[in-house]
Scaffold this active site. Structure first.
Site, PDB file in Angstrom:
ATOM      1  N   HIS A  76      81.170  82.248  50.866  1.00 17.35           N
ATOM      2  CA  HIS A  76      81.398  81.821  49.483  1.00 17.35           C
ATOM      3  C   HIS A  76      80.889  82.788  48.344  1.00 17.35           C
ATOM      4  CE1 HIS A  76      80.904  78.139  52.748  1.00 17.35           C
ATOM      5  NE2 HIS A  76      82.208  78.653  52.496  1.00 17.35           N
ATOM      6  N   CYS A 115     101.265  82.829  46.997  1.00 15.09           N
ATOM      7  CA  CYS A 115      99.968  83.003  46.205  1.00 15.09           C
ATOM      8  C   CYS A 115      98.802  83.438  47.256  1.00 15.09           C
ATOM      9  CB  CYS A 115      99.516  81.657  45.859  1.00 15.09           C
ATOM     10  SG  CYS A 115      99.336  80.504  47.260  1.00 15.09           S
TER      11      CYS A 115
HETATM   12  C1  PEP Z   1      96.495  81.809  51.857  1.00 12.55           C
HETATM   13  O1  PEP Z   1      96.302  81.432  52.786  1.00 12.55           O
HETATM   14  O2  PEP Z   1      97.202  82.814  51.335  1.00 12.55           O
HETATM   15  C2  PEP Z   1      95.915  81.078  50.582  1.00 12.55           C
HETATM   16  C3  PEP Z   1      96.380  81.364  49.433  1.00 12.55           C
HETATM   17  O3  PEP Z   1      95.098  80.234  50.943  1.00 12.55           O
HETATM   18  P1  PEP Z   1      93.476  80.347  51.193  1.00 12.55           P
HETATM   19  O4  PEP Z   1      93.328  82.187  50.922  1.00 12.55           O
HETATM   20  O5  PEP Z   1      92.654  79.535  50.311  1.00 12.55           O
HETATM   21  O6  PEP Z   1      93.340  80.077  52.605  1.00 12.55           O
END
Ligand code: PEP
Ligand code: MG
Length: 748
Positions: free
Chosen positions: A366, A679
């Site tokens: 975190h 993303c």
């Molecule tokens: C991912 O898994 O690419 C994502 C954007 O979510 P997180 O990194 O929060 O798991």
């Protein structure tokens, strides 16, 4: 016998204390000390080696070896028996030194070989300062009592070194502790480079009185301190009990067991009887625990040694009356140095920090998430940084390489400043692109969004030129609190996010907890494989109360403007259908209650498991948008843990198999006419981003700092031309496209 041993040791320590108090230069003191130790232990030789720099020990004083060799003999860390003691932090006791592995005879010290050798480390809470050695002519092993006694003396020497009493005289050439430059290799948790001054999250405790005059009085002080410590720990355990059961309480119980440990107390009592003050006794045992900690591989043992280390720190603060806050003023350009730090504490420092260096931590921790939001470099696994660094020391953080330079040499410092200047120049170049679109020379435009999750992220929205927030990780707001936020609190927060976005799109992802994102107040699940366990939408659908509450907060925050909701970690169409239904129910409930509504509702899913590339067509048709969570998708596609340093870089995003998967996802979304974005972290890597664009992905969401570099590259090339290259190589069966893409880029 025991009494005589105790009183001999006390007499020796008393002499050391007198030497410390008497006027005189550092060399003079060192010489007297070696004489008294040899005399008291009945050995022909006593020598003190101190660190000249991080890797070199220098003979600084001796009784019994040739006087001319003082300040001439130097050993590398690990060289000879002395170097071995320094490297391992453990004593070496032998009756036959020449037969020991690594023994090195140094003729400069005299003609004679002394077969008996006892060397103990001079160390202070994990900080290596030197080695104390006694040697004898007659071959014999030193007794347990003698070893213990010499360790006690070494402890006092460590404190004296730390206080700088050996400066002056012949020893003047020796840099005092915490003065030499040090390079520490850790790991990258957030890129970037920063220069600044050390700010210790926990100020060091300084022990000014290592020798105790009256053992009885010191024992009383120790017992009083321990009683106080126990009562604090009891209170902590009680507070943890209130918060639920499970692992957290078990950890606290283990902590309490340590605070009540008889053997720990007994060792400290013994140190005091040998002449140490109560605080020096605590430090001596803490040093021993630290040395073991550095060697221990077993995670359970490491945790327990950590507990002991924490307890020792608390006890030291009680005994010395030194709180964590020393009243010192934070420098203007602080680089935070800590063993570890929680997200809330890090946020409290906020944007004042230039960088963060942690002894522990992990990429997905975190603290790392917060550092990312604050856009400051973070280096983790910087071993021993908290013992080496002093408040105010110059420190350079190279987040790109995962390296820290503490008290750097001038040449290093200068080169580093050049690097920072170059990065600033690049940033200026990117700033000039801020209001221009990411349009390739072929005329294709890619929309660039930023990822966010904290209020601290939002100032970047205007600064980076992002078109909006392509992924708002709502769980971060849950992670930085120590309780579940209330609906009104969340609604207010989401409202502020939308206000800040000033009409730009924000895609709120519902809670993605579990796996690496464990809430401090959530009962930990004992799952062997949490990334594939009970997480994200799985928790949301099983614990509907929290999901509903969050959806209500989102609806209320979006009154009079559009709302975009994205469900994480959908692995089956039924999960999306169920989540969708819940959202629709909440919307009609709000409407029934007469609350005003958002102007538009868009619902989408994150595609993070390979299963969804093969989902029924209906899934794509039901979604208003889809976002590829590349971090998870890649981890499951290649079966390689994204948190595991050993495997996480093993598989290339530009490998054909992964790109073929993406090409299929693009085709399916095109077929259903559903907008697709990407993303994961890879969207922020310029070459990867360009290839995604060539595959037909028209929205990318990334760290704000990546928007400039990605836009810069996109604007200089033809996405249509690259598409031809990509298709050609994918169709011809080439296993990896990094080579052809880089070659093509070089030609542009
Ligand atoms: C991912 O898994 O690419 C994502 C954007 O979510 P997180 O990194 O929060 O798991
Ligand atoms: Mg994910």
């Amino acid at each position: 016998m025991q009494d005589r041993k105790d009183s001999d040791s006390r007499k020796l320590l008393k002499r050391l204390k007198d030497i410390l108090a008497a006027p005189g230069g550092g060399q003079d003191r060192l010489d007297q000390i070696t004489y008294h130790i040899a005399d008291s232990m009945g050995t022909q030789v006593c020598s003190i080696y101190l660190f000249r720099d991080a890797n070199t020990l220098e003979l600084c004083a001796t009784e019994g070896l040739r006087a001319e060799s003082v300040h001439r003999i130097r050993l590398r860390l690990g060289e000879g028996l002395v170097g071995r003691v320094a490297r391992t932090g453990r004593y070496v006791n032998t009756a036959d030194a020449p037969s020991e592995p690594g023994f090195r005879f140094m003729p400069e010290t005299g003609e004679e070989v002394f077969p008996s050798f006892l060397g103990v480390p001079i160390q202070r809470v994990g900080e290596r300062l030197g080695v104390l050695v006694v040697q004898c002519r007659e071959p014999r092993l030193f007794s347990e009592d003698e070893i213990y006694g010499l360790e006690v003396v070494a402890m006092v020497l460590a404190e004296m070194t730390e206080l700088g009493v050996f400066q002056g005289g012949h020893a003047d050439g020796m840099p005092p502790a915490h003065r030499f430059p040090l390079m520490i290799r850790g790991a990258t948790a957030q890129e970037g480079a920063a220069e600044g001054c050390v700010w210790l999250h926990e100020a060091r405790v300084v022990v000014t009185n290592p020798v105790g005059d009256d053992p009885d009085r010191e024992l009383v002080r120790l017992h009083e301190g321990v009683a106080m410590l126990r009562s604090t720990v009891d209170k902590m355990v009680a507070a943890a009990d209130m918060g639920g059961e499970g692992e957290h309480t078990a950890v606290m119980e283990a902590y309490r067991m340590f605070a009540n440990s008889r053997s720990w107390l007994k060792r400290m009592e013994e140190d005091i009887r040998l002449g140490l003050s109560a605080e020096a006794a605590v430090e001596k045992e803490q040093s021993a625990a630290r040395a073991r900690l550095e060697m221990a591989a077993d995670p359970y043992l490491r945790d327990r040694l950590h507990d002991l280390d924490d307890l020792s720190n608390r006890l030291l603060r009680i005994l010395t009356g030194q709180g964590a806050n020393t009243g010192a003023a934070m420098p203007g350009n602080p680089i935070l140095v800590a063993r570890n730090i929680g997200p809330a504490e890090l946020l409290e420092y906020g944007r004042r920090l230039r960088g963060v260096v942690l002894e522990e931590g992990s990429v997905g921790s975190h603290a790392a998430i917060v550092a990312r939001a604050l856009a400051i470099p973070l280096v983790i696994h910087a071993s021993r940084i908290t013992t080496e660094a002093l408040n105010g020391d110059t420190i350079l953080v190279d987040g790109d390489q995962g390296i820290v330079h503490l008290r750097p040499e001038e040449s290093v410092h200068k080169a580093f400043l050049d690097k920072i200047a170059m990065q600033a120049e690049a940033q200026n170049r990117y700033a000039s692109l801020r209001n221009l679109p990411a349009t390739g020379t072929c005329g294709t435009t890619v929309q660039l969004y930023m990822n966010a999750g904290l209020m601290a992220d939002l100032p970047s929205l205007a600064g980076s030129g992002a078109e909006g927030v392509g992924l708002f990780r709502t769980e971060l707001q849950f992670l930085i609190r120590n309780h579940v936020p209330r609906r009104a609190e969340l609604a207010e927060l989401y409202r502020r996010v939308l206000d800040n976005a000033q009409g730009r799109l924000v895609m709120f992802r519902t809670l993605d907890i579990g796996s690496d994102k464990v809430l401090p107040y959530m009962k930990p699940q004992d799952e062997p494989n949490p990334a594939m366990g009970w997480r994200a939408i799985r928790v949301g659908l099983d614990k509907r109360g929290v999901l509903r509450m969050q959806l209500q907060a989102l609806i209320r925050a979006s009154v009079g403007r559009p709302l975009h909701v994205m469900f994480p970690f959908i692995a089956d169409i039924s999960e999306y259908e169920a989540a969708y239904r819940i959202l629709m129910q909440e919307l009609s409930r709000e409407q029934r209650m007469g609350h005003p509504m958002p102007t538009d509702i868009r619902v989408g899913a994150m595609l993070e498991t390979p299963s969804m590339a093969f989902a029924p067509q209906k899934f794509f048709e039901m979604c208003d948008f889809i976002s590829v969570g590349g971090n998870d998708l890649k981890q499951f596609f290649f079966a390689a843990d994204r948190e595991n340093e050993r495997v996480r870089r093993r598989y290339d995003t530009l490998s054909s198999s992964f790109l073929l998967l993406l090409r299929q996802i693009v085709a399916r979304c095109d077929e259903a006419r559903v907008p697709l974005s990407f993303c994961g972290e890879d969207a922020g890597r310029p070459v990867e981003a360009l290839v995604f664009a060539a595959l037909g992905i028209r929205r990318l969401s990334m760290r704000p700092a990546s928007i400039g570099p990605v836009k810069h590259l996109i604007r200089r090339v033809s996405i249509a031309d690259l598409r031809k290259i990509v298709d050609e190589h994918l169709d011809s069966g080439r296993p990896n496209l990094r080579g052809p893409v880089t070659e093509w880029l070089a030609r542009q």
